[in-house]
Design a protein around this motif. Sequence first.
Motif, PDB file in Angstrom:
ATOM      1  N   PRO A   1      38.071  50.969  51.649  1.00  0.00           N
ATOM      2  CA  PRO A   1      36.863  49.779  51.315  1.00  0.00           C
ATOM      3  C   PRO A   1      36.749  49.661  50.040  1.00  0.00           C
ATOM      4  CG  PRO A   1      36.193  51.465  53.087  1.00  0.00           C
ATOM      5  CD  PRO A   1      37.478  52.005  52.550  1.00  0.00           C
ATOM      6  N   GLU A   2      37.005  50.586  49.330  1.00  0.00           N
ATOM      7  CA  GLU A   2      36.955  50.335  47.794  1.00  0.00           C
ATOM      8  C   GLU A   2      38.052  49.586  47.116  1.00  0.00           C
ATOM      9  OE1 GLU A   2      35.626  50.523  43.887  1.00  0.00           O
ATOM     10  OE2 GLU A   2      34.487  50.910  45.695  1.00  0.00           O
ATOM     11  N   TRP A   3      39.233  49.881  47.580  1.00  0.00           N
ATOM     12  CA  TRP A   3      40.444  49.097  47.649  1.00  0.00           C
ATOM     13  C   TRP A   3      40.327  47.665  47.820  1.00  0.00           C
ATOM     14  CZ3 TRP A   3      44.570  47.748  45.001  1.00  0.00           C
ATOM     15  CH2 TRP A   3      45.424  46.990  45.364  1.00  0.00           C
ATOM     16  N   GLU A   4      39.597  47.302  49.188  1.00  0.00           N
ATOM     17  CA  GLU A   4      39.492  45.845  49.611  1.00  0.00           C
ATOM     18  C   GLU A   4      38.428  44.998  48.456  1.00  0.00           C
ATOM     19  OE1 GLU A   4      40.684  44.171  51.870  1.00  0.00           O
ATOM     20  OE2 GLU A   4      41.893  46.033  52.332  1.00  0.00           O
ATOM     21  N   ARG A   5      37.547  45.743  47.701  1.00  0.00           N
ATOM     22  CA  ARG A   5      36.825  45.257  46.817  1.00  0.00           C
ATOM     23  C   ARG A   5      37.481  45.083  45.491  1.00  0.00           C
ATOM     24  NH1 ARG A   5      34.392  46.499  42.438  1.00  0.00           N
ATOM     25  NH2 ARG A   5      34.796  48.753  42.373  1.00  0.00           N
ATOM     26  N   VAL A   6      38.406  46.221  45.028  1.00  0.00           N
ATOM     27  CA  VAL A   6      39.308  45.791  43.920  1.00  0.00           C
ATOM     28  C   VAL A   6      40.220  44.500  44.009  1.00  0.00           C
ATOM     29  CG1 VAL A   6      41.056  46.942  42.397  1.00  0.00           C
ATOM     30  CG2 VAL A   6      39.025  48.396  43.019  1.00  0.00           C
ATOM     31  N   ARG A   7      41.123  44.748  45.124  1.00  0.00           N
ATOM     32  CA  ARG A   7      41.918  43.637  45.610  1.00  0.00           C
ATOM     33  C   ARG A   7      41.220  42.039  45.626  1.00  0.00           C
ATOM     34  NH1 ARG A   7      42.865  40.566  49.791  1.00  0.00           N
ATOM     35  NH2 ARG A   7      41.423  41.860  51.191  1.00  0.00           N
ATOM     36  N   GLU A   8      40.096  42.085  45.894  1.00  0.00           N
ATOM     37  CA  GLU A   8      39.370  40.899  46.105  1.00  0.00           C
ATOM     38  C   GLU A   8      39.192  40.196  44.677  1.00  0.00           C
ATOM     39  OE1 GLU A   8      35.955  40.572  48.554  1.00  0.00           O
ATOM     40  OE2 GLU A   8      37.029  41.299  50.161  1.00  0.00           O
ATOM     41  N   GLN A   9      38.842  41.081  43.756  1.00  0.00           N
ATOM     42  CA  GLN A   9      38.543  40.901  42.232  1.00  0.00           C
ATOM     43  C   GLN A   9      39.940  40.595  41.826  1.00  0.00           C
ATOM     44  OE1 GLN A   9      36.503  44.508  40.879  1.00  0.00           O
ATOM     45  NE2 GLN A   9      34.727  43.669  41.218  1.00  0.00           N
ATOM     46  N   VAL A  10      40.724  41.268  41.973  1.00  0.00           N
ATOM     47  CA  VAL A  10      42.096  40.831  41.187  1.00  0.00           C
ATOM     48  C   VAL A  10      42.677  39.994  41.837  1.00  0.00           C
ATOM     49  CG1 VAL A  10      44.545  41.832  41.002  1.00  0.00           C
ATOM     50  CG2 VAL A  10      42.835  43.466  40.803  1.00  0.00           C
ATOM     51  N   MET A  11      42.809  39.488  42.983  1.00  0.00           N
ATOM     52  CA  MET A  11      43.177  38.295  43.617  1.00  0.00           C
ATOM     53  C   MET A  11      42.382  36.929  43.400  1.00  0.00           C
ATOM     54  SD  MET A  11      46.030  39.384  44.478  1.00  0.00           S
ATOM     55  CE  MET A  11      46.666  37.582  45.101  1.00  0.00           C
ATOM     56  N   GLY A  12      40.939  37.249  42.764  1.00  0.00           N
ATOM     57  CA  GLY A  12      40.199  36.163  42.300  1.00  0.00           C
ATOM     58  C   GLY A  12      40.736  35.697  40.964  1.00  0.00           C
ATOM     59  N   LEU A  13      41.511  36.256  40.280  1.00  0.00           N
ATOM     60  CA  LEU A  13      41.986  36.042  39.038  1.00  0.00           C
ATOM     61  C   LEU A  13      42.785  34.666  38.994  1.00  0.00           C
ATOM     62  CD1 LEU A  13      42.718  39.398  37.477  1.00  0.00           C
ATOM     63  CD2 LEU A  13      40.704  38.139  36.841  1.00  0.00           C
ATOM     64  N   SER A  14      42.800  34.073  37.882  1.00  0.00           N
ATOM     65  CA  SER A  14      43.674  32.942  37.966  1.00  0.00           C
ATOM     66  C   SER A  14      45.209  33.138  38.063  1.00  0.00           C
ATOM     67  CB  SER A  14      43.368  31.996  36.834  1.00  0.00           C
ATOM     68  OG  SER A  14      44.209  30.722  36.536  1.00  0.00           O
ATOM     69  N   THR A  15      45.926  32.524  38.882  1.00  0.00           N
ATOM     70  CA  THR A  15      47.348  32.726  38.889  1.00  0.00           C
ATOM     71  C   THR A  15      48.098  31.854  37.961  1.00  0.00           C
ATOM     72  OG1 THR A  15      47.608  30.737  40.622  1.00  0.00           O
ATOM     73  CG2 THR A  15      47.393  33.408  41.312  1.00  0.00           C
ATOM     74  N   PHE A  16      47.215  31.025  37.170  1.00  0.00           N
ATOM     75  CA  PHE A  16      47.934  30.169  36.034  1.00  0.00           C
ATOM     76  C   PHE A  16      47.971  30.917  34.826  1.00  0.00           C
ATOM     77  CE2 PHE A  16      46.245  27.096  38.925  1.00  0.00           C
ATOM     78  CZ  PHE A  16      47.179  26.240  39.298  1.00  0.00           C
ATOM     79  N   ASN A  17      47.370  32.088  34.757  1.00  0.00           N
ATOM     80  CA  ASN A  17      47.300  32.999  33.536  1.00  0.00           C
ATOM     81  C   ASN A  17      48.591  33.984  33.725  1.00  0.00           C
ATOM     82  OD1 ASN A  17      47.068  35.336  31.867  1.00  0.00           O
ATOM     83  ND2 ASN A  17      44.928  34.453  31.423  1.00  0.00           N
ATOM     84  N   PRO A  18      49.495  34.299  33.051  1.00  0.00           N
ATOM     85  CA  PRO A  18      50.724  35.219  33.137  1.00  0.00           C
ATOM     86  C   PRO A  18      50.227  36.377  33.253  1.00  0.00           C
ATOM     87  CG  PRO A  18      51.427  33.520  31.528  1.00  0.00           C
ATOM     88  CD  PRO A  18      49.782  33.288  31.762  1.00  0.00           C
ATOM     89  N   SER A  19      49.366  36.859  32.554  1.00  0.00           N
ATOM     90  CA  SER A  19      48.828  38.418  32.631  1.00  0.00           C
ATOM     91  C   SER A  19      48.174  38.498  33.925  1.00  0.00           C
ATOM     92  CB  SER A  19      47.826  38.756  31.345  1.00  0.00           C
ATOM     93  OG  SER A  19      46.831  38.109  31.316  1.00  0.00           O
ATOM     94  N   HIS A  20      47.335  37.738  34.295  1.00  0.00           N
ATOM     95  CA  HIS A  20      46.627  37.869  35.730  1.00  0.00           C
ATOM     96  C   HIS A  20      47.706  38.068  36.892  1.00  0.00           C
ATOM     97  CE1 HIS A  20      42.755  35.658  34.304  1.00  0.00           C
ATOM     98  NE2 HIS A  20      42.906  36.655  33.706  1.00  0.00           N
ATOM     99  N   ARG A  21      48.882  37.166  36.734  1.00  0.00           N
ATOM    100  CA  ARG A  21      49.795  37.326  37.658  1.00  0.00           C
ATOM    101  C   ARG A  21      50.541  38.619  37.469  1.00  0.00           C
ATOM    102  NH1 ARG A  21      51.272  32.095  36.038  1.00  0.00           N
ATOM    103  NH2 ARG A  21      53.224  32.894  35.076  1.00  0.00           N
TER     104      ARG A  21
END
Length: 150
Positions: free
Chosen positions: A52-72
């Motif tokens: 459940p904690e991973w799901e929260r972290v995953r959603e935050q990380v995947m909510g970052l812009s994929t247009f930003n190289p460091s986010h990708r």
Amino acid sequence: MFFGETAINLDAKGRMAIPTRYREDLDAACDGKLVLTYSAFDAGCLWIYPEPEWERVREQVMGLSTFNPSHRSLQRRLVGSATMLEPDSNGRVLLPLTLRQVAGLEKRVVMMGMGQRFELWNETVLNQRRIEEEKEIQEQASAEMAQLVL
């Protein structure tokens, strides 16, 4: 809330036993279902999350812009490399070879409770890092003390 550290031996197949002191809390929090991934910050370290904690972290990380190289890069490192772990009847989990190799995990590892997740380190690497961090702390304190007029 997880805290403390435990030295653990990996077996020849790359399995480790989840420390007994965490098992009951993990069963209550996530039915023992865990997610293993690379650390976002420390080479040589893996992170273990209750699902459940991973799901929260995953959603935050995947909510970052994929247009930003460091986010990708972060998305690839955390989400793309993540894998589910489910303890067997003996409380052991199999750590995938690829993650073990990249993190340099060998026979002796240290599992550290870090609040809502765990860090998993090669014992030798962690001890060396502690020596380096202690030296940095001492140097910083010495520099700050030199500024004082005694």
